[in-house]
Design a protein around this motif. Structure first.
Motif, PDB file in Angstrom:
ATOM      1  N   TRP A   4      50.194  53.004  30.331  1.00  0.00           N
ATOM      2  CA  TRP A   4      49.305  52.288  31.250  1.00  0.00           C
ATOM      3  C   TRP A   4      50.151  51.428  32.180  1.00  0.00           C
ATOM      4  CZ3 TRP A   4      48.418  47.119  32.273  1.00  0.00           C
ATOM      5  CH2 TRP A   4      47.270  46.822  33.026  1.00  0.00           C
ATOM      6  N   ARG A   5      49.682  51.321  33.442  1.00  0.00           N
ATOM      7  CA  ARG A   5      50.418  50.531  34.443  1.00  0.00           C
ATOM      8  C   ARG A   5      49.438  49.960  35.441  1.00  0.00           C
ATOM      9  NH1 ARG A   5      53.098  52.027  39.269  1.00  0.00           N
ATOM     10  NH2 ARG A   5      52.538  54.201  38.839  1.00  0.00           N
ATOM     11  N   PHE A   6      49.619  48.687  35.748  1.00  0.00           N
ATOM     12  CA  PHE A   6      48.807  48.012  36.762  1.00  0.00           C
ATOM     13  C   PHE A   6      49.533  48.128  38.096  1.00  0.00           C
ATOM     14  CE2 PHE A   6      47.452  44.316  39.198  1.00  0.00           C
ATOM     15  CZ  PHE A   6      46.075  44.376  39.057  1.00  0.00           C
ATOM     16  N   VAL A   7      48.915  48.832  39.045  1.00  0.00           N
ATOM     17  CA  VAL A   7      49.577  49.113  40.322  1.00  0.00           C
ATOM     18  C   VAL A   7      49.378  47.952  41.294  1.00  0.00           C
ATOM     19  CG1 VAL A   7      49.758  50.733  42.250  1.00  0.00           C
ATOM     20  CG2 VAL A   7      49.275  51.589  39.940  1.00  0.00           C
ATOM     21  N   GLU A   8      48.124  47.683  41.654  1.00  0.00           N
ATOM     22  CA  GLU A   8      47.844  46.621  42.619  1.00  0.00           C
ATOM     23  C   GLU A   8      46.389  46.201  42.490  1.00  0.00           C
ATOM     24  OE1 GLU A   8      48.175  47.903  46.636  1.00  0.00           O
ATOM     25  OE2 GLU A   8      47.133  49.815  46.302  1.00  0.00           O
ATOM     26  N   SER A   9      46.077  45.086  43.123  1.00  0.00           N
ATOM     27  CA  SER A   9      44.705  44.568  43.148  1.00  0.00           C
ATOM     28  C   SER A   9      44.100  44.856  44.511  1.00  0.00           C
ATOM     29  CB  SER A   9      44.714  43.066  42.868  1.00  0.00           C
ATOM     30  OG  SER A   9      43.402  42.556  42.857  1.00  0.00           O
ATOM     31  N   LEU A  10      43.008  45.618  44.535  1.00  0.00           N
ATOM     32  CA  LEU A  10      42.357  45.976  45.789  1.00  0.00           C
ATOM     33  C   LEU A  10      41.568  44.810  46.363  1.00  0.00           C
ATOM     34  CD1 LEU A  10      41.090  49.546  44.813  1.00  0.00           C
ATOM     35  CD2 LEU A  10      43.160  48.935  46.066  1.00  0.00           C
ATOM     36  N   GLU A  11      40.938  44.018  45.503  1.00  0.00           N
ATOM     37  CA  GLU A  11      40.204  42.826  45.924  1.00  0.00           C
ATOM     38  C   GLU A  11      40.626  41.670  45.028  1.00  0.00           C
ATOM     39  OE1 GLU A  11      35.981  43.226  46.334  1.00  0.00           O
ATOM     40  OE2 GLU A  11      36.135  45.371  46.790  1.00  0.00           O
ATOM     41  N   PRO A  12      40.635  40.458  45.540  1.00  0.00           N
ATOM     42  CA  PRO A  12      40.987  39.329  44.668  1.00  0.00           C
ATOM     43  C   PRO A  12      39.942  39.153  43.568  1.00  0.00           C
ATOM     44  CG  PRO A  12      40.214  38.566  46.810  1.00  0.00           C
ATOM     45  CD  PRO A  12      40.381  40.039  46.924  1.00  0.00           C
ATOM     46  N   PRO A  13      40.359  38.927  42.335  1.00  0.00           N
ATOM     47  CA  PRO A  13      39.378  38.737  41.253  1.00  0.00           C
ATOM     48  C   PRO A  13      38.560  37.477  41.471  1.00  0.00           C
ATOM     49  CG  PRO A  13      41.580  38.198  40.503  1.00  0.00           C
ATOM     50  CD  PRO A  13      41.743  38.779  41.876  1.00  0.00           C
ATOM     51  N   LYS A  14      37.326  37.497  40.993  1.00  0.00           N
ATOM     52  CA  LYS A  14      36.447  36.339  41.167  1.00  0.00           C
ATOM     53  C   LYS A  14      35.508  36.204  39.974  1.00  0.00           C
ATOM     54  CE  LYS A  14      32.930  38.819  43.883  1.00  0.00           C
ATOM     55  NZ  LYS A  14      32.159  38.819  45.132  1.00  0.00           N
ATOM     56  N   VAL A  15      35.105  34.972  39.723  1.00  0.00           N
ATOM     57  CA  VAL A  15      34.171  34.672  38.636  1.00  0.00           C
ATOM     58  C   VAL A  15      32.753  34.936  39.135  1.00  0.00           C
ATOM     59  CG1 VAL A  15      33.280  32.865  37.133  1.00  0.00           C
ATOM     60  CG2 VAL A  15      35.720  32.966  37.640  1.00  0.00           C
ATOM     61  N   VAL A  16      32.021  35.790  38.417  1.00  0.00           N
ATOM     62  CA  VAL A  16      30.667  36.159  38.844  1.00  0.00           C
ATOM     63  C   VAL A  16      29.603  35.663  37.882  1.00  0.00           C
ATOM     64  CG1 VAL A  16      31.429  38.198  40.114  1.00  0.00           C
ATOM     65  CG2 VAL A  16      30.898  38.401  37.676  1.00  0.00           C
ATOM     66  N   HIS A  17      30.005  35.223  36.696  1.00  0.00           N
ATOM     67  CA  HIS A  17      29.004  34.862  35.686  1.00  0.00           C
ATOM     68  C   HIS A  17      29.649  33.913  34.689  1.00  0.00           C
ATOM     69  CE1 HIS A  17      25.100  35.645  33.831  1.00  0.00           C
ATOM     70  NE2 HIS A  17      25.689  35.760  32.656  1.00  0.00           N
ATOM     71  N   ALA A  18      28.880  32.967  34.181  1.00  0.00           N
ATOM     72  CA  ALA A  18      29.384  32.018  33.189  1.00  0.00           C
ATOM     73  C   ALA A  18      28.235  31.573  32.299  1.00  0.00           C
ATOM     74  CB  ALA A  18      30.037  30.819  33.854  1.00  0.00           C
TER      75      ALA A  18
END
Length: 317
Positions: free
Chosen positions: A190-204
């Motif tokens: 497994w390999r993490f290539v890149e982030s297409l969109e910045p991660p964000k908090v959607v629920h808490a």
């Protein structure tokens, strides 16, 4: 003379007979019982299952009564379930991802509807974030999303390297068996290539468990990235995925922390898979192809043997 000898030997004979009777009584000699040989017949008698259950119940009741009469007490067995207070057993009020996320434009009609629903769901999330900040003053939605992505990458790197100690510190006790199940005889790449969109908090959410005030913080992070995954079986053959072909992955990660524990850390707790998500890629399994049948004295010549092709099978639903 003969009469005198008889009188002299008669007491000795009586004493010997009496001793033999006492010896027979002490040995408790029993004659063998007649041996009965059962004869098999073709007739079979049907016994209803209800009578079998009743017979088992009566046998167990008799056994319990006999043990109590003998002075032994049988301990009652309870079906107990272990509880771990370090994490919860599931996801409370899971986030419902909007259908067509990362595909629909927010300017379309359906995109605007989904946008309004997210605003309504965000009100409860703001209350939960306030509770989380009371126990974790350094918590912010923007910085936590980046931290959650780092935890996700480190956890999957530890999974591919089979580092159990580090993986336990990055995932909860509920998430650990789900990640390692079925990976004993497999090789993961497994390999993490890149982030297409910045991660964000959607629920808490900030639920409590067992007692009031025993708070747990659960935060859902939306992560849209590009990754590569390849799974090999124990023979080294590719089962699923590819190491060279990256794919776009949209995931909703749930991270949890025991808030009242001063030494608690945010750990990966699970994933939310939406109902509209596409089906997973089928797994290619390794099968054994039978070789030629050799006669005594023959040798296998690999060049002259053709591997038979599998026959086409029509599957019906």
């Amino acid at each position: 003379m003969a009469m005198s000898m008889r009188r002299a030997l008669l007491p000795l004979y009586r004493i010997q007979c009496h001793s033999l009777k006492n010896a027979e009584a002490s040995l408790d000699v029993r004659f063998p019982l007649p041996f009965v040989v059962p004869v098999r017949t073709k007739k079979r008698f049907f016994v209803p299952p209800s009578t079998k259950i009743k017979a088992k119940m009566t046998a167990s009741q008799d056994q319990e009564a006999n043990t109590r009469a003998a002075g032994f007490v049988i301990r009652q067995e309870y079906m107990e379930r272990s509880i771990n207070i370090a994490c919860t057993a599931g996801v409370f009020d899971p986030y419902i991802p909007p259908e067509g996320d990362a595909r629909l434009s927010s300017l379309s009609r359906e995109g605007l509807k989904q946008r309004t629903q997210q605003i309504k769901q965000g009100a409860a999330s703001q209350l939960a974030i306030r509770k989380i900040k009371e126990h974790d003053p350094e918590f912010t939605a923007k910085s936590f999303a980046v931290k959650a992505q780092e935890i996700f990458v480190e956890a999957h790197d530890s999974l591919t390297q089979f580092n159990k100690e580090k993986l336990h510190s990055l995932v909860t006790e509920r998430c650990y068996p789900e990640m390692v199940r079925g990976n004993r005889y497999k090789t993961l790449r497994w390999r993490f290539v890149e982030s297409l969109e910045p991660p964000k908090v959607v629920h808490a959410r900030c639920p409590d468990m067992v007692t009031k005030g025993n708070l747990y913080g659960q935060v859902t992070v939306r992560m849209h990235s590009r990754q590569t995954l390849a799974i090999y079986d124990r023979f080294g053959r590719l089962m699923m995925g590819s190491e060279e072909e990256p794919r776009d992955v949209l995931e909703y990660l749930v991270l949890e922390r025991h808030l009242i524990n001063p030494y608690g850390m945010w750990r990966l707790h699970g994933k939310i898979v939406p109902a509209w998500a596409p089906a997973k890629e089928p797994v290619v399994k390794t099968i054994m192809i039978p070789g030629p049948e050799l006669k005594p004295g023959e040798e296998f010549e690999e060049l002259n043997y053709e591997v038979p092709k599998p026959k086409a099978v029509q599957w019906h639903k």
